[in-house]
Write a protein that holds these residues in place. Structure first.
Motif, mmCIF file in Angstrom:
data_model
loop_
_atom_site.group_PDB
_atom_site.id
_atom_site.type_symbol
_atom_site.label_atom_id
_atom_site.label_comp_id
_atom_site.label_asym_id
_atom_site.label_seq_id
_atom_site.Cartn_x
_atom_site.Cartn_y
_atom_site.Cartn_z
ATOM 1 N N SER A 93 0.770 -1.248 0.000
ATOM 2 C CA SER A 93 0.000 0.000 0.000
ATOM 3 C C SER A 93 0.803 1.302 0.000
ATOM 4 O O SER A 93 0.257 2.352 0.277
ATOM 5 C CB SER A 93 -0.964 0.050 1.201
ATOM 6 N N VAL A 94 2.101 1.231 -0.310
ATOM 7 C CA VAL A 94 2.858 2.484 -0.412
ATOM 8 C C VAL A 94 2.587 3.181 -1.741
ATOM 9 O O VAL A 94 2.986 4.322 -1.940
ATOM 10 C CB VAL A 94 4.384 2.270 -0.245
ATOM 11 N N LYS A 142 2.905 1.364 -5.036
ATOM 12 C CA LYS A 142 3.758 0.817 -6.110
ATOM 13 C C LYS A 142 2.987 0.741 -7.423
ATOM 14 O O LYS A 142 3.460 1.194 -8.470
ATOM 15 C CB LYS A 142 4.264 -0.591 -5.725
ATOM 16 N N ASN A 152 6.889 8.220 -2.030
ATOM 17 C CA ASN A 152 5.593 8.485 -2.668
ATOM 18 C C ASN A 152 4.653 9.165 -1.661
ATOM 19 O O ASN A 152 4.959 9.257 -0.480
ATOM 20 C CB ASN A 152 4.996 7.170 -3.180
ATOM 21 N N ARG A 196 0.919 14.312 0.856
ATOM 22 C CA ARG A 196 0.424 14.271 2.233
ATOM 23 C C ARG A 196 1.298 15.085 3.192
ATOM 24 O O ARG A 196 0.985 15.206 4.365
ATOM 25 C CB ARG A 196 0.361 12.814 2.729
ATOM 26 N N ALA A 200 2.176 9.812 -6.796
ATOM 27 C CA ALA A 200 1.702 9.006 -7.919
ATOM 28 C C ALA A 200 0.202 9.163 -8.112
ATOM 29 O O ALA A 200 -0.295 9.182 -9.233
ATOM 30 C CB ALA A 200 2.053 7.537 -7.688
HETATM 31 N N1 LIG Z 1 -2.345 10.616 -1.023
HETATM 32 C C1 LIG Z 1 -1.819 9.766 -1.895
HETATM 33 N N2 LIG Z 1 -2.282 8.501 -1.988
HETATM 34 C C2 LIG Z 1 -1.711 7.668 -2.864
HETATM 35 C C3 LIG Z 1 -0.618 8.074 -3.689
HETATM 36 N N3 LIG Z 1 -0.259 7.034 -4.452
HETATM 37 C C4 LIG Z 1 -1.075 6.013 -4.129
HETATM 38 N N4 LIG Z 1 -1.972 6.386 -3.177
HETATM 39 C C5 LIG Z 1 -3.036 5.566 -2.602
HETATM 40 O O1 LIG Z 1 -2.471 4.509 -1.853
HETATM 41 C C6 LIG Z 1 -3.305 3.346 -1.931
HETATM 42 C C7 LIG Z 1 -2.480 2.128 -2.301
HETATM 43 O O2 LIG Z 1 -2.017 2.248 -3.638
HETATM 44 P P1 LIG Z 1 -1.503 1.004 -4.493
HETATM 45 O O3 LIG Z 1 -0.906 1.562 -5.730
HETATM 46 O O4 LIG Z 1 -2.570 -0.020 -4.639
HETATM 47 O O5 LIG Z 1 -0.373 0.467 -3.523
HETATM 48 P P2 LIG Z 1 0.568 -0.820 -3.707
HETATM 49 O O6 LIG Z 1 1.879 -0.483 -3.113
HETATM 50 O O7 LIG Z 1 0.557 -1.294 -5.105
HETATM 51 O O8 LIG Z 1 -0.181 -1.844 -2.750
HETATM 52 P P3 LIG Z 1 -0.143 -3.462 -2.758
HETATM 53 O O9 LIG Z 1 -0.287 -3.924 -4.161
HETATM 54 O O10 LIG Z 1 -1.301 -3.809 -1.894
HETATM 55 O O11 LIG Z 1 1.160 -3.830 -2.143
HETATM 56 C C8 LIG Z 1 -4.401 3.667 -2.929
HETATM 57 O O12 LIG Z 1 -5.553 4.010 -2.246
HETATM 58 C C9 LIG Z 1 -3.841 4.888 -3.695
HETATM 59 O O13 LIG Z 1 -4.867 5.730 -4.158
HETATM 60 C C10 LIG Z 1 -0.168 9.430 -3.581
HETATM 61 O O14 LIG Z 1 0.773 9.886 -4.263
HETATM 62 N N5 LIG Z 1 -0.788 10.224 -2.668
#
Ligand SMILES: Nc1nc2c(ncn2[C@@H]2O[C@H](COP(=O)(O)OP(=O)(O)OP(=O)(O)O)[C@@H](O)[C@H]2O)c(=O)[nH]1
Ligand SMILES: [Mg+2]
Length: 405
Positions: free
Chosen positions: A33-34, A36, A135, A139, A170
């Protein structure tokens, strides 16, 4: 046994393919959830990867092409998040994908946790090239962001250089803005800000352009050095093939550079810098990594030997003989490519001599650098190498000028 060997052969041949096709693989790695998948979507400019506020959205390794990079052949690889409660198998998948990638975007969304630091240390030890991406910068206030970057920089010093630590957003959160209509009535509306990933894109372009093909080759060789001893002969062949390719790549690059922009011999320093970059990369292919400084020193030793053996006049002779062979048409191109061919040849020699030194386990052997240089010169068909050089350079010059005209 047979099966495990077959697996290793498969990954080796996959790597060779990758180099043949000059592909570059960029993988993300980081906690769940960072962001990626969001980051790769922003890079790709599509919703190629599924994202979600819930942890553990990405479950497998997936890839897409980075289309905005003109040269093509750049793949973006998504991986499952690290650090999941029950996700060890997925975590292994992620690490495996990262080990094969040429470049890793290690994504974080705050200061480093101890498990993130451990993962970074592991990547560093295995020789991977890592960009640390902060990323969700949206915030944080500008001040908070800078403090975070400074702290990240401190934590990874010696592992990631500061130009490779980059803040992005992102998928920025919705913003509430006040809009005022023609009658002066204020309403609150939600607005989705565009991703802000430009600094990362710029840095990626730089790296890929500068190191491009050699990066893919380099990484493949690092990966190859981690497979079992039972395929070591194959690995030696792989190394030779990679080294040969890399020497040729550098030779063309230098030859072309000199041909396009003929420089007086005073520019030897620039030439030496290219050669020492070659030595640096070769030392990695042979898994006997040298520092930039060590590489520079080795080039100086080799230059000295070449000058002693061939005399400083050799370039002049070579140049005039080349010019004599080719008087028809394309005169400026030919002149230029003559100089380029010499540059190519000298880099080629440096590469061959370095390779011998590395094959002998970083040693010149009994006879010292003089003997190695003599042997390499004796065993080399100078004319055919120069002919190849001229062909390589001319064909590229011509395709360049026809592309322009
Ligand atoms: N505020 C904010 N939220 C973000 C940003 N990038 C991603 N998010 C949010 O973070 C959440 C997780 O994003 P993902 O891209 O699914 O994260 P991931 O690292 O691929 O997560 P996993 O596949 O579960 O490991 C989502 O709700 C996005 O909308 C950003 O730059 N700013
Ligand atoms: Mg994901």
């Amino acid at each position: 046994m047979r099966e495990s060997l077959a697996g290793e052969y498969d990954s080796l041949s996959e790597l060779l393919n990758k180099i043949e096709n000059e592909e570059i693989h960029v993988a993300v790695l980081g906690r769940v959830s960072v962001g990626k998948s969001s980051l790769l979507n922003a890079l790709a400019g599509t919703d190629a990867f599924s994202t979600s506020p819930l942890h553990g959205e990405t479950r497998t390794v997936e890839r897409t092409v980075w289309q905005s990079y003109d040269a093509g052949g750049v793949f973006l690889i998504d991986t499952p998040g690290l650090d999941e409660a029950k996700g060890e198998a997925r975590e292994a998948l992620a690490h495996d994908a990262a080990a094969r990638a040429d470049l890793i975007l290690f994504v974080v969304d705050s200061d480093l946790t101890s498990s993130e630091l451990a993962a970074l240390q592991q990547l560093h030890a295995s020789g991977s090239l890592v960009l640390l991406v902060l990323n969700k910068a949206d915030r944080y206030s500008a001040g908070e962001r800078d403090a975070l970057l400074a702290s990240l920089k401190q934590h990874v010093s010696g592992m990631v250089t500061s130009e490779n630590i980059i803040a992005v957003s992102a998928d920025p959160a919705l913003q509430t803005v006040i809009s005022i209509d023609a009658n002066g009535i204020e309403t609150e509306v939600e607005r989705k800000p565009a991703p802000n990933i430009d600094p990362l894109v710029d840095r990626l372009w730089d790296i890929i352009e500068q190191e491009g093909k050699s990066l893919a080759a380099l990484n493949a060789s690092l990966f190859a050095s981690r497979v079992s001893d039972s395929v070591s002969r194959r690995i030696m062949q792989t190394r030779r093939a990679l080294a040969e390719r890399m020497i040729r790549y550098y030779s063309i690059a230098k030859g072309l550079g000199v041909a396009v922009n003929p420089v007086p011999v005073a520019d030897l320093a620039a030439a030496a810098a290219i050669d020492s970059a070659l030595v640096y990369h070769l030392s990695r292919i042979y898994d006997l990594p040298m520092s930039r400084r060590e590489s520079g020193k080795l080039v100086a030793v080799i230059f000295t030997q070449l000058a002693l053996l061939m005399g400083a006049i050799w370039t002049v002779h070579l140049a005039s003989s080349l010019l004599k062979i080719t008087s028809a048409g394309l005169s400026t191109l030919i002149t230029a490519s003559g100089q380029g061919a010499i540059a190519y040849y000298s880099t080629y020699l440096v590469g061959q001599i370095t390779e011998r030194y590395l094959e002998q386990g970083k040693s010149w052997g009994e006879g010292g650098p003089k003997q190695v240089t003599e042997e390499i010169l004796a065993g080399m068909d100078k004319n055919s190498i120069i002919a190849t050089a001229r062909e390589d350079i001319l064909s590229r010059l011509q395709s360049q000028s026809s592309a322009k005209g």
